[in-house]
Structures are given as C-alpha cells and as structure tokens.
Design an enzyme around this catalytic site. Sequence first.
Site, PDB file in Angstrom:
ATOM      1  N   GLY A   1     -23.694  -1.015  -4.367  1.00 27.39           N
ATOM      2  CA  GLY A   1     -23.914  -0.743  -5.850  1.00 27.39           C
ATOM      3  C   GLY A   1     -25.260  -0.544  -6.058  1.00 27.39           C
ATOM      4  N   GLY A   2     -25.723  -1.524  -7.192  1.00 25.14           N
ATOM      5  CA  GLY A   2     -27.234  -1.282  -7.552  1.00 25.14           C
ATOM      6  C   GLY A   2     -28.256  -1.792  -6.661  1.00 25.14           C
TER       7      GLY A   2
ATOM      8  N   TYR B   1       0.809  -1.289   0.168  1.00 31.86           N
ATOM      9  CA  TYR B   1      -0.045  -0.028   0.026  1.00 31.86           C
ATOM     10  C   TYR B   1       0.886   1.311   0.032  1.00 31.86           C
ATOM     11  CZ  TYR B   1      -3.721  -3.286   1.279  1.00 31.86           C
ATOM     12  OH  TYR B   1      -4.768  -4.203   1.488  1.00 31.86           O
TER      13      TYR B   1
END
Length: 284
Positions: A214-215, A64
């Site tokens: 999301g959706g 990272y």
Amino acid sequence: MSSPLNPSGEFRIAGKEVRRLGYGAMRITGPGVWGEPADRAEAVQVLRHAVELGVDLIDTADSYGPFVSEEIIREALHPYTDNLLIATKAGFVRTGPDRWHVLGDPNYLRQQVELSLRRLGLERIELFQLHRIDERFPVADQIGVLRDLRDEGKIAAIGLSEVSVAQIEEAGRTAEIATVQNRYNLLDRASADVLAHCAAQGIGFIPWAPVAAGGLTGPGTALQAVADETGATPSQVSLAWLLAKSPVVLPIPGTSSSVHLEENMAASCVSLTPEQVAALDALA
C-alpha cells in the site's frame, strides 16, 4: 533440498517437507471469489507453472468459487506428484460474490471434507484447515470431528485460520494443530503474537494476503530503499521479509497471472540483511 527456482527453505507438514514459499489458489476464481475465472485455461496454466517454478504447497478452500478452485486444481495437476501438498479448508458457506458466512457445524465439516476429497481426487487431504471457528459450536466439537477424520485416514494434519493464541491453545487440547493461517504482512501486524506463539511451538504460520505494501511504497520510503538496494520489486521485498521473520512462516501469494506468479516466486531468491529486516520491521 530447495529447488534452485524456489530456495525458500523447507517446513514439515504431515510428514512432508514443503518449500516455504507456496501458492494461494483463491484468485483463480471469478470476481468476489465467486464462480468461474474469466480464463479457465489461464488458471490451469498458472497452477502448472507454479509447480514448474518449485511450488509444492498449494492452498485452497471449498469456499473459493465455491468449489471452483478445488476443481481447477484437479484439472491442472491430477494425478499429483508425491511431493505436492494440497491444503484446503472448510467453515464458510457462500451465498454470492464477497459473501461469507461462518458455519462450523461438525456434521457440515465432515460433509465438506468428503466433498473436497472427491473434488480434488484425493484419498487423503494432507492439511485440512478450519476456515473460521464458529462461536455457535464448541471448539472441541469442531476440532473433534477433524481429529476423527484424521484418525479415519481422510486427513493427515489439522490447521486453523484467523485465530488468537487462546483459541490455538484451546483447539490444541483436542488435537495437535499443525498450522495457523492468519492475515499478516508489512501493513498488518495484528497477529504478531500469534506468529510468536507459532514460532515457539513449531506450528506453521501461513500469512494470507502476504503482499500488502500500500502506502509504504514510493520514493524515500524504507520499503523502496530496500527494493533499490536489492534490485527487487517492493512486492518481492515484502515476501522476502516474511520469509526472514521465522522459519515457520509459509507465505502463499496468489495470482491469476503467470507473469505475476514469476515475480512472486523470485522473492525466494531475495536475501535481506539484518539491517534491512530491522528497517522493514520499523514500518509497523
């Protein structure tokens, strides 16, 4: 006992009881998980605020940044309190933003453990995870070097990331596996069999990307209905659903925003009924 600010329950790793809602430190780096964050001072503040909110499990990796996340964690939190568990990983080489290359050479893994110890300012890493299994090297060799480092006192517990049940069992023939970190959320249930295996074996399951609705959100959706019923946000419901799945689940939502951090941590106070959990399960 759980903190009143993080009543998520506990799970034991390397002899330490940690609260099950932790913090993932990938997002305190630059775009593409590459380089310095836009505001390093804010990244430091987010880490300190996470601990103030009851977080005692912080997950990072040498890749990272690379290295940036580990360095900021030390800047923000060293010297560490006795109850704080810093988990890190190795097994990826970085060549640029969003570029990840698996490398599980046992000599490389040993080197990265030594370097993570220095960057984090630790004498022992409580949880060290193999970021990916490298098919070019025997699993027994990759886990074997981590077992040797454990025996040398440089790490306390060994974890895996993005593995199958068969790989967990293969790795377990070389050393005890404490945790598994796979992608798992309301939208992505591909690791359901891995979660079931971890629950049966008492292995900690750390779902990365835990908030991915999301959706699934919007008027008329089951997720929004549960959010409305509980007075929580869809993101908080997503995290509460994970916490309800099994006592071995340890979500590590990440953010570079203190406001978003507070929203995530408040998910530990959201209680779901069995009917609400079942409605969310059915979204798969």
